[in-house]
Design a protein around this motif. Structure first.
Motif, mmCIF file in Angstrom:
data_model
loop_
_atom_site.group_PDB
_atom_site.id
_atom_site.type_symbol
_atom_site.label_atom_id
_atom_site.label_comp_id
_atom_site.label_asym_id
_atom_site.label_seq_id
_atom_site.Cartn_x
_atom_site.Cartn_y
_atom_site.Cartn_z
ATOM 1 N N ALA A 142 0.841 -1.198 0.000
ATOM 2 C CA ALA A 142 0.000 0.000 0.000
ATOM 3 C C ALA A 142 0.875 1.247 0.000
ATOM 4 C CB ALA A 142 -0.924 -0.005 1.217
ATOM 5 N N GLY A 143 0.463 2.256 -0.769
ATOM 6 C CA GLY A 143 1.212 3.489 -0.857
ATOM 7 C C GLY A 143 2.447 3.409 -1.716
ATOM 8 N N GLY A 161 11.548 2.583 -1.946
ATOM 9 C CA GLY A 161 10.861 1.338 -1.629
ATOM 10 C C GLY A 161 10.364 0.615 -2.860
ATOM 11 N N ARG A 162 9.844 -0.574 -2.628
ATOM 12 C CA ARG A 162 9.307 -1.383 -3.720
ATOM 13 C C ARG A 162 7.940 -0.874 -4.119
ATOM 14 N NH1 ARG A 162 10.121 -6.454 -5.850
ATOM 15 N NH2 ARG A 162 11.753 -6.914 -4.320
ATOM 16 N N GLY A 163 7.736 -0.683 -5.400
ATOM 17 C CA GLY A 163 6.471 -0.188 -5.903
ATOM 18 C C GLY A 163 6.132 -0.777 -7.245
#
Length: 236
Positions: free
Chosen positions: A86-87, A94-96
């Motif tokens: 989430a986010g 970060g991982r996205g």
């Protein structure tokens, strides 16, 4: 039960198998981590004030930068799905959703940005390389050229072999197609021959007046149209 001994010779208590943590050790590690993060924030701020880009400082264990020996195949990701936390759509950290770099903990929205990042000094420092390339000697350059030449020759031989194999496969397919056409033609000729023999046999047994299917269709059509013949009248 408390009076009986356990398999280890004594009664087992409630906390005998629980892992014990050294609180002082973990407190020291947390303090050391906080100090390192504070130092990094300070270095980042100083680099920003000086108009420079911050890079992770070297500790002496880095190696010289070498060329990648593997290519990035982004076509494998087409049509696939991946779960992201989430986010994840906010910022690069970060991982996205996109192309994730585990060494730098960054996510990029396009493959061009990802490739540009892997060539950056930030990524080189994160993977333990100095960003400097060792200058090759003349012998190494000659060996590299010779290896590339040998590879090109092998590719040419493979291409010739592949072309020859394709021609042979095509020749076999054409031969199979011709054989199939000959088989169908022979079956059609055999069918006509059997039908003709059957018609001759029927006429032999029942005479010429017997009507064979399809034999007098043209005469019947002309009679229905009122034509009984195309005879000529001789002049006197």
């Amino acid at each position: 039960m408390s009076n009986k001994g356990s398999a280890y010779g004594k009664a087992a208590g409630d906390t005998d198998f629980r892992k014990k943590y050294d609180l002082d050790e973990y407190a020291a590690k947390a303090k050391e981590r906080e100090a390192a993060e504070k130092e990094e924030r300070k270095a980042r701020w100083e680099a920003k004030m000086a108009g420079k880009k911050y890079y992770k400082p070297m500790d002496g264990t880095e190696t010289l930068t070498t060329a990648r020996n593997a290519t990035q195949d982004f076509s494998k990701m087409v049509g696939t799905t991946s779960l992201v936390p989430a986010g994840a759509g906010v910022g690069k950290r970060g991982r996205g959703a996109g192309f994730y770099c585990p060494d730098c903990d960054l996510t990029f929205k396009s493959n061009l940005e990802f490739i540009s990042h892997t060539n950056s000094m930030q990524h080189q420092r994160a993977i333990g390389q100095t960003g400097q390339v060792r200058k090759a000697t003349a012998e190494e350059v000659h060996a590299r050229i010779e290896a590339l030449w040998q590879r090109q020759e092998e590719l040419k031989r493979e291409q010739v072999i592949s072309l020859k194999e394709r021609l042979e496969v095509r020749k076999e397919e054409e031969e199979k197609e011709r054989e199939e056409k000959r088989r169908k033609r022979k079956e059609a000729e055999e069918k006509k021959r059997l039908e003709k023999e059957a018609a001759i046999k029927v006429k032999t047994e029942y005479g010429d007046d017997v009507r064979i299917e399809g034999e007098h269709d043209e005469d019947d059509m002309m009679a229905a149209m009122g034509f009984t013949g195309f005879g000529t009248t001789a002049k006197k």
